[in-house]
Every structure is written in C-alpha cells, then in structure tokens.
Design a protein around this motif. Structure first.
Motif, short mmCIF file in Angstrom:
data_model
loop_
_atom_site.label_atom_id
_atom_site.label_comp_id
_atom_site.label_asym_id
_atom_site.label_seq_id
_atom_site.Cartn_x
_atom_site.Cartn_y
_atom_site.Cartn_z
N UNK A 298 -7.69 10.62 -15.55
CA UNK A 298 -6.73 11.26 -16.22
C UNK A 298 -5.93 11.95 -15.54
N UNK A 299 -5.96 11.86 -14.08
CA UNK A 299 -5.00 12.62 -13.33
C UNK A 299 -4.45 11.51 -12.51
N UNK A 300 -3.06 12.35 -12.28
CA UNK A 300 -1.87 11.46 -12.10
C UNK A 300 -1.51 11.62 -10.97
N UNK A 301 -1.20 10.70 -10.48
CA UNK A 301 -0.63 9.98 -8.77
C UNK A 301 0.67 9.63 -8.57
N UNK A 302 1.28 10.75 -7.37
CA UNK A 302 2.52 10.37 -7.65
C UNK A 302 2.56 10.16 -5.54
N UNK A 303 3.44 9.37 -5.14
CA UNK A 303 4.21 9.02 -4.10
C UNK A 303 3.86 10.66 -3.18
N UNK A 304 2.73 10.10 -2.19
CA UNK A 304 2.78 10.99 -1.02
C UNK A 304 4.52 11.39 -0.51
N UNK B 150 1.10 -1.47 0.02
CA UNK B 150 -0.26 0.05 0.01
C UNK B 150 0.80 1.15 -0.11
N UNK B 151 0.84 1.94 -1.14
CA UNK B 151 0.80 3.47 -1.31
C UNK B 151 0.44 4.53 -0.53
N UNK B 152 0.55 5.09 -0.06
CA UNK B 152 0.22 6.96 0.04
C UNK B 152 0.84 7.62 -0.93
N UNK B 153 -0.31 8.28 -1.58
CA UNK B 153 -0.50 9.19 -3.06
C UNK B 153 -0.89 9.91 -2.25
N UNK B 154 -0.41 10.99 -3.72
CA UNK B 154 -1.43 12.68 -3.81
C UNK B 154 -1.53 12.41 -5.61
N UNK B 155 -2.68 12.69 -5.39
CA UNK B 155 -3.85 12.93 -6.89
C UNK B 155 -3.55 14.19 -7.27
N UNK B 156 -3.17 14.34 -7.90
CA UNK B 156 -3.14 16.16 -9.15
C UNK B 156 -1.92 16.54 -8.08
N UNK B 157 -2.93 17.99 -7.85
CA UNK B 157 -1.79 18.66 -6.66
C UNK B 157 -2.40 18.68 -4.76
N UNK B 158 -3.32 17.45 -4.99
CA UNK B 158 -3.31 18.08 -3.40
C UNK B 158 -4.14 16.72 -3.00
#
Lengths: 168, 274
Positions: free
Chosen positions: B202-208, B161-169
């Motif tokens: 289409x939103x990009x998901x990046x690691x928090x 499980x990875x904590x992520x940030x979607x788009x900007x916030x």
C-alpha cells in the motif's frame, strides 16, 4: 547476379509495410489492447508462402521482419525479427501443395507460422529478461488466427488474380 | 528468378541479417543509424495515420492541464522536504514545462524491447534522457530522438531501473527484473531497498529524481507496493510494485522538458507541439 524485383514483389513488400504500420499505429489508436493485437504481417507472409513454397516464404518473411524491425519503435536487436519471420515464412511454406490452394491449408500454414513466432518469443525471453506472458501469447495467437480466417481468402484471391494478370 | 538463384539470395540476406544482429548486440552505431533513418522516414507517416481522428482535441488539452497540475503538486510537496529541496534548487531541476505528445507506435513484436513511439521529436524540443509522464504517473524516459518522432523506453523493459523513494523516506530502486526465483505477474516491477527498512503493501513509490532532473524528475508516482517478498535470508528487502501506468493503454503522455537556462520564470508553461 542481380535479382530483378517484380511488380508482384513490390506489391507484397508494400502490403507488408502497410500491415506493419497498421499493427503498430492504427490498431492501438482504436483502443485494441496489446494482448489482443493480431499479427497482420505474419498473415501477409503466410498467405504468400502457402501459395509459393518455403524458399519464397523465407525470403518474404525476411523482408517483412526487416520492415517490422525498422518501423518505430522496432525490435531489438535489429534483425532478430527478420530471422524469426524468415523461419515463420519457411514453416508456412511447408504447407504448400501444388494441387490444392484452399483455405484450410492456408490456415494450417498460418497456424504453423504463428507458432514459430511465439516459440521465437519464448527463446528471446530465455536469453533476455526471463519473462514470458503465456496468456498474452494465447490471446495474440487466437486474434491472429481469427483475423486470418477473414483476411486469408481475400489475400489469396488477390494473389491469384495478380499472378494471372502477370502471366497473361 | 530461378530456384537456385532464390536460394542463393536467401542465404546472402540471412547472412547480412545475422551480421546486423551481431552488430546491434555488440553496441555498434550502424544499427542505430539505420533505425534513425527509418524513424525519419516512417515517423511522419505514423503521425499522419494517428492523427486521423481529431475529435478529441479538447480531451487532449484537458489531460494536459491535469498533468500540469499534478506535476506542480508533486513539486510543491517535495519542496517542503528539506533534502529534496536542495535537489529542486539546482537550476535545471525546476523542470515544469510539459510537452503534450501522443503515442503513435506501440511495440507488438515478441522481440520488442518495451518501447513506444511518440509523435514529437527533435523539432519540438525533445532531447534524449527526458522523463515521460502520463496522468497516472511515470511512463519511462526518452531514449532515441528523430526529427519527427521519438522512442520512449518503458519501465518494464529489461534494462530500465529507476531510483525511488517509498512513502516519505525509504530509498530504493525499481526495475523489471525479478531476483532469483521470484514469480511476478506480467507488468509488475521489483523494488529493491537500499538498506534494511520496513515497507508495507500500500505504500506509494515515487521517483527520487536524478542529478539535473535527467533522466527522471523527482516526485513522479511510479506505482504502489502490492506485496513484500518474504525474507529468505537475502541481503536486501525486495517488494512487488504495481505500476501506476498501464503501458498497454497509453494514449496521451507528456515529455518533461528541461527548464531553459535563460528563463527566470519557474512556472509550468506547456509548449504546444508544432
């Protein structure tokens, strides 16, 4: 009673180790996608089980499964692949008939062993993460049978000549 | 060996195997000990076998440079964001050192737990719980380290499980297990949002990012949202994430090494594998 490991048994274990490392390392390095990787270890186990019967197939399958579990990255939990391959080896050994040692019977044993392995995968998926990729299982099985078609005659021939040499 | 002797041997070995399975399921250290011994023995063989074709040495270094550039970009982007700036200001989160590695072992068994083996280990500076990235995005985290090889748990493993940030916030977590009767294509991950926000395909998901940068450094691309699950009255919004990295086509990856405490230079200096 301590069983003595014969030279033939050592050669078979060595073949299993080579097959396991080939599948885990060599084939992916050549760009074979995971879903098309043939299970070479099952081919080695089935080729020996079809010649010698269920008990022998189960023993070799158990040893082969331990090798597959220990070669990194290995399986989890440790030993589950051994149980699965023991069942596959026993199933392939059921195709053993003393009179005939031909290719069709060996292919039948290989098909049965592959089916047991995939059914084992389904059971693991039931108790584990609940996801089973049916398309990947089908392509894996076809790849294993295709490679088995080419490899089984070679393996059976080597087995026959080694047995003859040992008895002679 | 007589037939009875063989059957007796089979029963004994089956019992030992069942005991091993139970030990591993109950969390004993003995199976891990056995695995690390096997990794120490077979790791060098896998490295040697995988290093057979060295014609792509230049490609390896080129990919390393691409990875370094993308990591620097991601950190620069996040440094502009005030909240993440505090996370990056912590001394060990300024991780920029990448260790290039190659995948030498892929899990092919049906019982496999979605792991791959890399050809770098303890002797190259790898520790457990480090982030592993590829040129496209996040691969996973290091779980087991041997002297010459280490194992990486991929994102589509059952317990990941990875904590992520979607788009900007928008904050959430991504894991491989789907909720309820949701059907997922193989390889797709499930995003669970922390609060009732709206996300779109289409939103990009990046690691928090985790505390101290372990196991995950911030700003690494995890994937893209392809669909939002329709609301059936569940408490959290869930969405389908297609990972940026295809785990069946991994070749060159990089391990994000923690910044050495004595160094004041926060630049990205890659260490070549020994």
């Amino acid at each position: 009673m301590i069983p003595r490991l014969s030279l033939l048994g050592l050669i078979r274990t060595g073949a299993v180790l080579v097959a396991a490392i080939t599948v885990a390392t060599v084939l992916p390095r050549f760009g074979v996608p995971t879903r098309f990787l043939p299970d070479l270890v099952v081919i080695v186990v089935a080729s020996s089980a079809v010649v010698r019967g269920p008990a022998h197939g189960a023993l070799l399958g158990l040893a082969a499964g331990w090798v597959v579990d220990l070669v990194p990255p290995g399986g989890s939990p440790l030993g589950l692949t051994a149980l699965l391959f023991a069942a596959a080896g026993a199933t392939a050994g059921l195709a053993h008939r003393a009179a005939s040692r031909g290719l069709p019977r060996a292919l039948l044993g290989l098909a049965a062993a592959t089916a047991v392995v995939e059914i084992g995968g389904v059971c693991v998926a039931i108790f584990g993460d609940g996801a089973f990729d049916l398309a990947a299982a089908a392509t894996r099985t076809l790849a294993t049978l295709a490679v088995g078609l080419l490899a089984l005659p070679l393996l059976l021939g080597v087995d026959r000549s080694l047995t003859r040499r040992r008895l002679a | 060996m007589t037939s009875v002797g063989r059957q007796r041997l089979l029963v004994v070995l089956l019992l030992i195997t069942v005991v091993a399975v139970v030990l591993d399921l109950s969390g004993s250290v003995l199976p891990d000990r056995a695995r690390s011994i096997a990794a120490a023995a077979i790791g060098p063989v896998q490295r040697a076998v995988a290093a057979v074709d060295h014609g792509d040495r230049a490609a390896l270094e080129e990919e390393n440079a691409v990875l370094r550039a993308r990591l620097a970009q991601a950190e620069a982007r996040l440094a502009q964001d005030d909240a993440a700036g505090r996370l990056l200001a912590s001394p060990s989160a300024g991780a920029g050192r990448l260790l290039a590695a190659r995948v030498v072992g892929t899990n092919t068994t049906v019982t496999g737990g979605r792991q791959v083996t890399l050809d770098v280990g303890d002797r190259d500076g790898v520790e457990p719980n480090l982030t592993v990235v590829a040129a496209d995005g996040l691969v996973g985290r290091v779980v087991t380290v041997g002297p010459w090889s280490s194992d990486v748990r991929l994102l589509d493993g059952a317990e990941a499980a990875v904590a992520v940030r979607v788009g900007d916030g928008v904050l959430g977590s991504v894991s491989a297990s789907a909720l309820g009767d949701a059907v997922r294509a193989p390889g797709d991950l499930t995003l669970r949002l922390v609060d009732r926000s709206t996300v779109a395909a289409g939103d990009r998901v990046t690691t928090l990012g985790s505390v101290g940068g372990r196991p995950f450094v911030p700003g690494i691309v995890v994937g893209t949202i392809v669909a939002v699950d329709p609301a059936h009255g569940q408490l959290t919004v869930t969405a389908v994430v297609r990972p940026a990295v295809d785990p069946s086509r991994l070749d060159v990856v990089a391990v994000v090494l923690p910044a050495a405490p004595a160094t004041t230079d926060g630049g990205a200096a890659a260490k070549a594998p020994s």
